[in-house]
Write an enzyme that holds these catalytic residues in place. Structure first.
Site, PDB file in Angstrom:
ATOM      1  N   ALA A 212       0.844  -1.195   0.000  1.00 58.10           N
ATOM      2  CA  ALA A 212       0.000   0.000   0.000  1.00 58.10           C
ATOM      3  C   ALA A 212       0.881   1.247   0.000  1.00 58.10           C
ATOM      4  O   ALA A 212       1.820   1.360   0.797  1.00 58.10           O
ATOM      5  CB  ALA A 212      -0.908   0.010   1.228  1.00 58.10           C
ATOM      6  N   SER A 217      -3.016   3.070   3.107  1.00 60.85           N
ATOM      7  CA  SER A 217      -3.073   1.954   4.045  1.00 60.85           C
ATOM      8  C   SER A 217      -3.974   2.312   5.220  1.00 60.85           C
ATOM      9  O   SER A 217      -3.777   3.331   5.880  1.00 60.85           O
ATOM     10  CB  SER A 217      -1.676   1.622   4.571  1.00 60.85           C
ATOM     11  OG  SER A 217      -1.751   0.704   5.644  1.00 60.85           O
ATOM     12  N   HIS A 219      -3.973   0.965   7.961  1.00 59.83           N
ATOM     13  CA  HIS A 219      -3.228   0.874   9.222  1.00 59.83           C
ATOM     14  C   HIS A 219      -3.002   2.282   9.784  1.00 59.83           C
ATOM     15  O   HIS A 219      -2.880   2.459  10.998  1.00 59.83           O
ATOM     16  CB  HIS A 219      -1.885   0.176   9.006  1.00 59.83           C
ATOM     17  CG  HIS A 219      -1.982  -1.321   9.003  1.00 59.83           C
ATOM     18  ND1 HIS A 219      -2.234  -2.052  10.145  1.00 59.83           N
ATOM     19  CD2 HIS A 219      -1.854  -2.224   8.004  1.00 59.83           C
ATOM     20  CE1 HIS A 219      -2.245  -3.343   9.852  1.00 59.83           C
ATOM     21  NE2 HIS A 219      -2.035  -3.471   8.551  1.00 59.83           N
ATOM     22  N   GLU A 272      -6.239 -11.107   2.400  1.00 50.96           N
ATOM     23  CA  GLU A 272      -5.355 -11.167   3.559  1.00 50.96           C
ATOM     24  C   GLU A 272      -6.151 -11.765   4.713  1.00 50.96           C
ATOM     25  O   GLU A 272      -6.971 -11.085   5.336  1.00 50.96           O
ATOM     26  CB  GLU A 272      -4.811  -9.791   3.928  1.00 50.96           C
ATOM     27  CG  GLU A 272      -3.892  -9.190   2.870  1.00 50.96           C
ATOM     28  CD  GLU A 272      -3.267  -7.876   3.316  1.00 50.96           C
ATOM     29  OE1 GLU A 272      -3.557  -7.427   4.448  1.00 50.96           O
ATOM     30  OE2 GLU A 272      -2.501  -7.292   2.533  1.00 50.96           O
TER      31      GLU A 272
END
Length: 304
Positions: A212, A217, A219, A272
């Site tokens: 990413a 991302s 995250h 994922e």
């Protein structure tokens, strides 16, 4: 898998995580709410709504859907023509995710995230200066020899902290597994370093397929976690016999599998099995029961 291995390798080189060093955090005080017994069993449903009248024209069927967007009517019609077996709701939901259009070279930057339903993906970029507030340190139940510990301290938004603890407790109580959080918040600058590190071993075109870009991302939102159980490698998590039950328990506590194998056209990312996202209990249970993605849930008019 590639991005996670790169992150692990980079963490060994960097020693200190950019974006996490010195961050104010709240330590786990050892008090966790054990409410797993109160959670109802969730069931998936693949049933379609056949209530729409066959006599209505395609345009009329589309216009009766509550999350219909008149500005996308031509795209709805084009997609439905190519996918005639889908319902009006399915057509609108898909097009509202923008999955009917090619991924942009320059993703649109979104405003500062304000809800747990904020989407960060290859179509919607987070601002470079966005950093979540009220971050909490996530306990690391692993030894120094465990590869996951190379990532150092992990942080997550406070709103997701207790749900993560409750999910962890429920997995232990119901499945006998120790749920490990091996990655959580990553700053914009850290994601940039991940991408740059990838360029030392692959071309930019290859890197974009598996890593990413900074800002893309989730995250960075502080709401996503990469997990595994016991001593299982993260990329082998799906191989455990009770993986499906793990997903069900996750939804009970507000977490969803973010990148399902059959939804890559919508999410923009490969499957994922270890990547979960906190969206709140109501949203998570609805998404799980209907086999949706976050994009599809938001595309159906759910915004908060």
């Amino acid at each position: 898998m590639t991005e996670m291995l790169i992150v692990i390798g980079l963490a060994v080189v960097l020693i200190v995580l950019p974006g996490c060093q010195g961050k104010a955090s709240k330590e786990d005080n050892g008090t966790q709410n054990d409410n797993s017994s109160e959670k109802a069993t969730l069931k998936r449903s693949d049933d379609k709504d056949d209530s729409s009248t066959e006599s209505a024209s395609p345009e009329e069927q589309l216009e009766t859907v509550s999350f219909y967007d008149d500005g996308k009517k031509d795209r709805y019609a084009a997609y439905w023509k190519d996918n005639p077996n889908e319902s009006a709701e399915e057509v609108i939901s898909y097009v509202n995710t923008d999955a009917d259009e090619p991924l942009p070279d320059d993703p649109e930057e979104i405003s500062m995230p304000t809800t747990v339903l904020t989407i960060a993906n290859k179509r919607h970029a987070l601002p470079a200066d966005y950093e979540p507030k009220d971050m909490v340190r996530v306990p690391q139940p692993c030894s120094e020899s465990d590869f996951s510990c190379y990532l150092g301290d992990q942080f997550i938004q406070e709103v997701a902290y207790q749900p993560l603890n409750d999910w962890t407790d429920a997995v232990e109580a119901e499945l006998g597994h120790t749920l490990k959080t091996i990655a959580a918040y990553r700053s914009y600058s850290y994601q940039q370093s991940v991408f740059d590190y990838a360029l030392t071993s692959m071309s930019e075109e290859e890197a974009r397929k598996v890593i990413a870009m900074p800002g893309l991302s989730e995250h960075q939102l502080g709401l996503a976690v990469d997990v595994t159980v016991d001593d299982v490698r993260y990329d082998q998590l799906e191989s455990i016999s009770d993986y499906k039950v793990l997903l069900e328990i996750a939804a009970q506590y507000g977490f969803i599998l973010r990148y399902p194998a059959d939804k890559t056209a919508i999410t923009g990312y490969d499957h994922e099995s270890w990547h979960f996202r906190y969206v709140g209990e109501e949203a998570a249970q609805t998404i799980y029961q209907n086999n949706w993605t976050l994009e599809e849930y938001v595309g159906r008019g759910n915004r908060s």
